[in-house]
Design a protein around this motif. Structure first.
Motif: not given
Lengths: 219, 673
Positions: B651, B654-655, B657-658, B661-662, B665-666, B672
Motif C-alpha cells: 500500500s 502504491l501510495l 506512485s499515486f 502521479l497526482i 498531473l498538477i 502547458r
C-alpha cells in the motif's frame, strides 16, 4: 439521434463513476467481483454506443472482446479463485469509509478540473467523459492503496484498466485494434499470474493479508 | 598483405585476436594447445600490428574506414592517424614480448580455466587496439568499457581469494566512474550537434567555459584509468592481484591508453588551449610522480613496488603533457613539440621496461612462490637470465644512461629549461620548483630500483627454499629478452624513435623534432640546438664500457686478481648470515622518516619481554582514509535515508506512485502555460 447517444454515453460514464465509489466502499469480496462485472458491462454498452454513432466497426469487436473477457471470463476466474481459496464470506475491515469518500470526491473534482482544458480541445463525440474516466482511474488506484487483502487489490487493478479502456473509447473513439488486443491479453495473463501468486502467498503466510509481505523487507 | 592499407591490417589483427579468444573458449581445458599455440599466435599478431603501425607512421597520412557493424545508423567510424599508429606500435611491440612470455608462464592451475583466461587476454588486447583506432565516441566508449571489463576478469583470475575480489571490485568501480566522466566529456565535445564522430568534434568551436568543462571531465575520466592522484587508489591493489603478464599489460600498455585519450582530447578534439589547463596537468602529474615514487620506496611487496613506480611514471608523462599544453597555449609550438616528444618517448620507454619488470617478477614468483621482498634475495645465482634481464629494466627505470628511461627524462628536463620563455612571470617563478621535483623524483626512482634489484637478486637467499629456485623457461626468456632488446634499442637509437614521434607531434602541434635532432648525425641527439644540449648514447656507452674494461684490467693486472667470495652486505662482520643483511624495510627506512607526513603508518615494535619478537610496519595511503572513506560514509548515510522509503508494504509503494502521479498531473497544466 446523436444527442441521445451523447446522453447515453454520459449516463454510462456516471454509472462507471458510481460503481467506482461503490467499489471503494464495498467490504465483501464476492460483491466486489459483482461490481467489477457490472463495470465491464457498462464499458461494453458505452463502447457499443460509440461504435454505432461513429460507424467504426472495429469498436464492435472491441466491445465483444470486453464482454467476453471482463463480464464473463475474468469474473468467472475470480469467483473460482474465491471458492478455492475459501474466502467467500470474508469481510474486510475498512477504516473510515466516510473520509475515503470525501477524498474520492476531491479526486473527482481534481480530475474534472484537469480534464477541462483537454476536453475543450477534443473533437470526439462526448468530451465530458474524459474527466470521469480519469476520476475512475484515480479512484481505483486509491482502492488499491487502501485494501490490505490481495484479491481486492487485484480487482482494483482490473477496474483501473476498465477505466482506461473507457477513456480510450469514449473520449478518443478507440485505440488501434492491435493495442487493444495486447492490453486484453495482458490483463488475462495478469489475472492468471496474480491467481497463482495468491495461492503462493497463502501457502507461505496462511493468509491473504499482504501486510505479511512486510517481513520480506531487508533490514 | 603488403599492399593492403595499414588500417586493414590492424583490423585483421583485431579480428584475429578475437578469433584466438574464441578458439580458447572452444578448447577450454586443452592447456598445452592454448599455451603453446594460441598465446604465441597472439604474440605474432602483436608483431604484425607493430609492423603495420610502423609502416603507417613512415608513410604518414590518415586512413579512415566506416565499418557497417554495430547499431543501425551508428556504424563504427575507424581511423588510423600518426597518434594512433604510434600507440599501436607500442602496443604491438609490448604484446609480442608479453604473449610469448605468457606461453611459458600460465600453469594449468586450479584458478580460471586456461581457455577462459585466453579469451579474456585476447579480448583485452583487441579492445585496446580498438580504442586506438576508434574515430567516434561510440566505438571509443565501447572499446574502452570492454577493455575495463576484460581486464577486470583478468585481475580476478584468482577469484577465490577475497582480497583479489575486493581489488577487482575497486578497479571496476573507479573504471566506471571514469567512464561516466568520459561519456559526459564527449557529450560536451559534440556541442549539441548530435553527431558523435571525432571529425565532427574537431569542427566544433566551444566557448572557453564549455571547453574547460569538457577538458576537466576528460582529465577526470582518463586519470581514473591512468592512476593519477587522487584516483590512483585501485592501481596498487589491482596490479599485484593480477597474474604477472596481465600486470605487465595493464601497467605497461593499458595505462598508456589513458595517455592516448588525453592526447586525443586535449590536442586533437579540443582546438582551443587555455594556459591553466597545462598548469593543472603539470601539478597533477608532478604530485602523482612524487607520491608514487615515495610510496614505491617503502613497499615490501615487489609487485606493489612496481605498481607505485607505474604511478610515478604516469605522473611524469602527465607532467610532460601538461607542459606541452602550456607551451601550446602560448603558441610556442616547437617547445611544445619537445615536451610532447618527451611525453611520447616516455610512453614507449615505460611501456617496454615496466612490462619487462613485471614479467621478471612473474618468473621470480613462479620460481620461489614469494612476492615479499623480505623473503627473497640472492636470486642472481639461481636465476641468472631473469636477474640480468631485470637489471636492464631496472637501469632503464632508474633513468640511467644509456637506457631508454634516461632519454625521456632528459628531454623532459630540457623542455623545462625553456620555460623562462613563457610570457607569465608567475609561472616562471613556479617552474624551478617543478623542475626540482622532477629531479627529486628521478633520484628517488633510482633509489627504489636499487632496492628492488638489490633485495631480490643480490645478497644471500633469505629463505631455505630459494636455493631450489629455477631459471625461467624458454618462452619466458624469449619474451623478456625481446623487451630487453627493445629497451636497449630505445636507449641507443633515440633519433630513430624521434623520427617515429615526429609525425605525431606534427599532427598535434604542427612541429616536429626529427630534422633538428639528427642534424648532427644519427648518433647524436640534439633536440633543439647543438649549443644548448646534446647527447650521444653510443659514445656514452663506449665511455662506460671503456671505463669498466679499464677498471677490470687494472684490477686484474695491478691488484691480486683473485675472485673472493664472502658474505654479501656483510659490512665486515665475519658471521653475517642472511638475516643480518639489509632488508627492504631497512633500506626504505630513511625515506619513511623523511617523508613521514605522506604516510599513515602502523608500526609494531618488539618489546624486550616478547618471546617471539616481531617487527612490522604497514604503510597505508592517506587518501584512503582522507578522501575515500568520507565518500563511503556519505554514500552509506544517503542510502540509509533512502532505505527508509522501503517499508515493505504494497500500500505504501502504491501510495508513492499515486502521490507522484497526482503531483505530475498538477504539473501538467502549469507546464502547458
Amino acid at each position: 439521434m446523436t444527442d441521445l447517444s451523447i446522453q447515453l454515453i454520459n449516463l454510462f460514464a456516471s454509472f462507471l463513476l458510481l460503481l467506482a465509489f461503490a467499489m471503494l466502499a464495498q467490504r465483501r469480496v464476492v460483491n466486489l467481483v459483482q461490481i467489477y462485472a457490472m463495470q465491464g458491462l457498462t464499458v461494453v454498452a458505452a463502447t457499443s454506443v460509440v461504435a454505432y454513432v461513429t460507424h467504426q466497426n472495429q469498436l464492435y469487436y472491441s466491445a465483444a472482446m470486453t464482454l467476453v473477457l471482463k463480464v464473463f471470463l475474468i469474473p468467472w476466474i475470480l469467483r473460482r479463485l474465491i471458492k478455492r481459496l475459501d474466502i467467500r464470506w470474508d469481510v474486510e475491515t475498512l477504516i473510515n469509509i466516510p473520509s475515503m469518500m470525501l477524498i474520492g470526491i476531491v479526486l473527482v473534482i481534481f480530475s474534472f478540473n484537469l480534464a477541462l482544458p483537454i476536453a475543450s480541445l477534443s473533437t470526439s463525440i462526448s468530451p465530458g467523459t474524459l474527466g470521469i474516466a480519469l476520476a475512475c482511474v484515480l479512484l481505483s488506484f486509491m482502492m488499491m492503496i487502501t485494501r490490505s487483502k490481495a484479491l481486492p487489490q487485484v480487482i482494483g487493478f482490473l477496474s483501473m484498466e476498465n477505466a482506461l479502456v473507457f477513456a480510450a473509447t469514449s473520449a478518443t473513439s478507440g485505440m488501434p485494434m492491435v493495442v487493444e488486443l495486447g492490453i486484453a491479453l495482458d490483463v488475462l495473463v495478469g489475472v492468471f499470474i496474480l491467481g497463482v501468486f495468491m495461492f503462493q502467498i497463502r501457502e507461505q503466510f496462511e493468509s491473504l493479508d499482504i501486510s505479511h509481505l512486510e517481513n520480506l523487507k531487508e533490514e | 598483405m603488403l599492399n593492403s592499407q595499414s588500417l586493414d591490417v590492424v583490423l585483421w589483427v583485431i579480428s584475429g585476436w578475437l578469433l584466438i579468444g574464441l578458439l580458447g573458449i572452444l578448447t577450454l581445458h586443452r592447456f598445452t594447445f592454448i599455451a603453446r599455440v594460441l598465446f604465441p599466435l597472439g604474440g605474432i599478431g602483436g608483431l604484425v600490428l607493430a609492423v603495420a603501425a610502423f609502416r603507417s607512421l613512415i608513410n604518414g597520412g590518415t586512413q579512415n574506414r566506416l565499418l557497417p557493424i554495430g547499431l543501425p545508423q551508428l556504424h563504427f567510424h575507424l581511423s588510423l592517424d600518426a597518434l594512433s599508429a604510434f600507440f599501436l606500435l607500442v602496443l604491438g611491440v609490448a604484446v609480442f614480448g608479453i604473449s610469448i612470455f605468457s606461453a611459458g608462464y600460465f600453469r594449468n592451475s586450479t584458478g580460471t580455466a586456461p581457455g577462459l583466461l585466453c579469451l579474456e587476454f585476447h579480448f583485452f588486447l583487441a579492445s585496446m587496439a580498438l580504442v586506438l583506432v576508434a574515430a567516434d565516441a561510440y566505438v571509443f566508449m565501447l572499446a574502452w568499457e570492454s577493455m575495463a571489463l576484460s581486464s577486470y576478469f583478468l585481475v580476478t583470475a584468482n577469484h577465490r581469494l577475497p582480497k583479489i575480489r575486493a581489488a577487482g571490485f575497486l578497479y571496476l568501480l573507479i573504471a566506471h566512474i571514469g567512464a561516466i566522466a568520459l561519456l559526459l566529456s564527449f557529450g560536451v565535445l559534440q556541442a549539441n550537434t548530435g553527431n558523435y564522430t571525432f571529425s565532427n568534434m574537431r569542427m566544433q568551436s566551444l566557448s572557453p567555459f564549455w571547453a574547460s568543462v569538457a577538458f576537466l571531465l576528460a582529465v577526470f575520466g582518463f586519470s581514473a584509468k591512468a592512476g593519477i592522484l587522487p584516483l590512483h587508489i585501485w592501481l596498487p591493489e589491482a596490479h599485484p592481484a593480477a597474474p604477472s603478464p596481465v600486470s605487465a599489460l595493464m601497467s605497461g600498455v593499458m595505462l598508456k591508453m589513458a595517455i592516448y585519450g588525453m592526447l586525443r582530447v586535449c590536442f586533437d578534439l579540443l582546438r582551443v588551449h587555455i594556459w591553466w589547463w597545462g598548469v593543472l596537468l603539470l601539478v597533477l602529474g608532478l604530485a602523482t610522480a612524487l607520491f608514487g615514487v615515495v610510496f614505491a620506496a617503502v613497499q615490501s611487496d615487489m609487485k606493489r613496488l612496481l605498481a607505485y613506480s607505474s604511478i610515478e611514471n604516469v605522473g611524469l608523462i602527465f607532467a610532460a603533457l601538461g607542459l606541452a599544453l602550456l607551451f601550446s597555449s602560448y603558441g610556442m609550438n616547437l617547445i611544445a613539440a619537445l615536451a610532447l616528444t618527451a611525453c611520447l618517448f616516455h610512453v614507449a620507454a615505460h611501456a617496454i621496461f615496466k612490462s619487462l619488470l613485471f614479467l621478471t617478477t612473474g618468473s621470480v614468483l613462479h620460481a620461489t612462490g614469494e612476492r615479499n621482498l623480505g623473503r627473497l634475495g640472492g636470486l642472481i645465482r639461481f636465476m641468472p637470465w631473469v636477474a640480468w634481464l631485470a637489471l636492464i629494466g631496472i637501469l632503464a627505470s632508474s633513468g640511467l644512461p644509456p637506457f631508454s628511461g634516461f632519454i625521456s627524462e632528459w628531454l623532459l628536463l630540457q623542455s623545462f629549461l625553456f620555460t623562462p620563455g613563457l610570457p607569465q612571470p608567475f609561472l616562471n617563478m613556479l617552474i624551478p620548483v617543478a623542475t626540482a621535483s622532477i629531479a627529486l623524483t628521478a633520484a628517488l626512482a633510482g633509489y627504489t630500483m636499487v632496492k628492488f634489484c638489490g633485495v631480490v637478486f643480490l645478497g644471500q637467499p633469505r629463505e631455505e627454499k630459494l636455493n631450489q629456485a629455477h631459471d625461467a623457461n624458454l618462452f619466458e626468456k624469449i619474451g623478456m629478452a625481446w623487451l630487453a632488446i627493445i629497451t636497449i634499442t630505445l636507449g641507443l637509437a633515440p633519433n630513430f624513435i624521434i623520427r617515429l614521434i615526429d609525425p605525431v607531434t606534427r599532427v598535434l602541434v604542427n612541429q616536429g623534432l626529427a630534422a633538428q635532432s639528427k642534424s648532427n648525425g644519427w648518433w647524436l641527439l640534439t633536440p633543439t640546438s647543438m649549443a644548448r644540449a646534446s647527447y650521444g648514447p653510443l659514445y656514452f656507452l663506449l665511455g662506460v664500457v671503456g671505463a669498466i674494461a679499464l677498471a677490470f684490467i687494472l684490477v686484474r693486472v695491478l691488484y691480486h686478481a683473485r675472485l673472493r667470495r664472502s658474505a654479501a652486505w656483510g659490512g665486515g662482520h665475519p658471521w653475517a648470515n642472511s638475516r643480518m643483511q639489509d632488508t627492504a624495510e631497512g633500506y626504505g627506512q630513511p625515506i619513511r622518516q623523511v617523508f613521514e607526513p605522506f604516510f599513515a603508518m602502523k608500526r609494531h615494535l618488539p618489546k624486550p619481554e616478547d618471546i617471539e619478537p616481531r617487527y612490522e610496519v604497514i604503510v597505508e595511503d592517506k587518501f584512503w582514509n582522507g578522501v575515500y572513506m568520507p565518500v563511503v560514509r556519505v554514500t552509506e548515510f544517503v542510502s540509509s535515508i533512502v532505505g527508509r522509503l522501503q517499508r515493505g508494504r504494497i500500500s505504501i509503494y502504491l501510495l508513492y506512485s499515486f502521490i507522484t502521479l497526482i503531483f505530475l498531473l498538477i504539473l501538467v497544466p502549469s507546464a502547458r502555460k
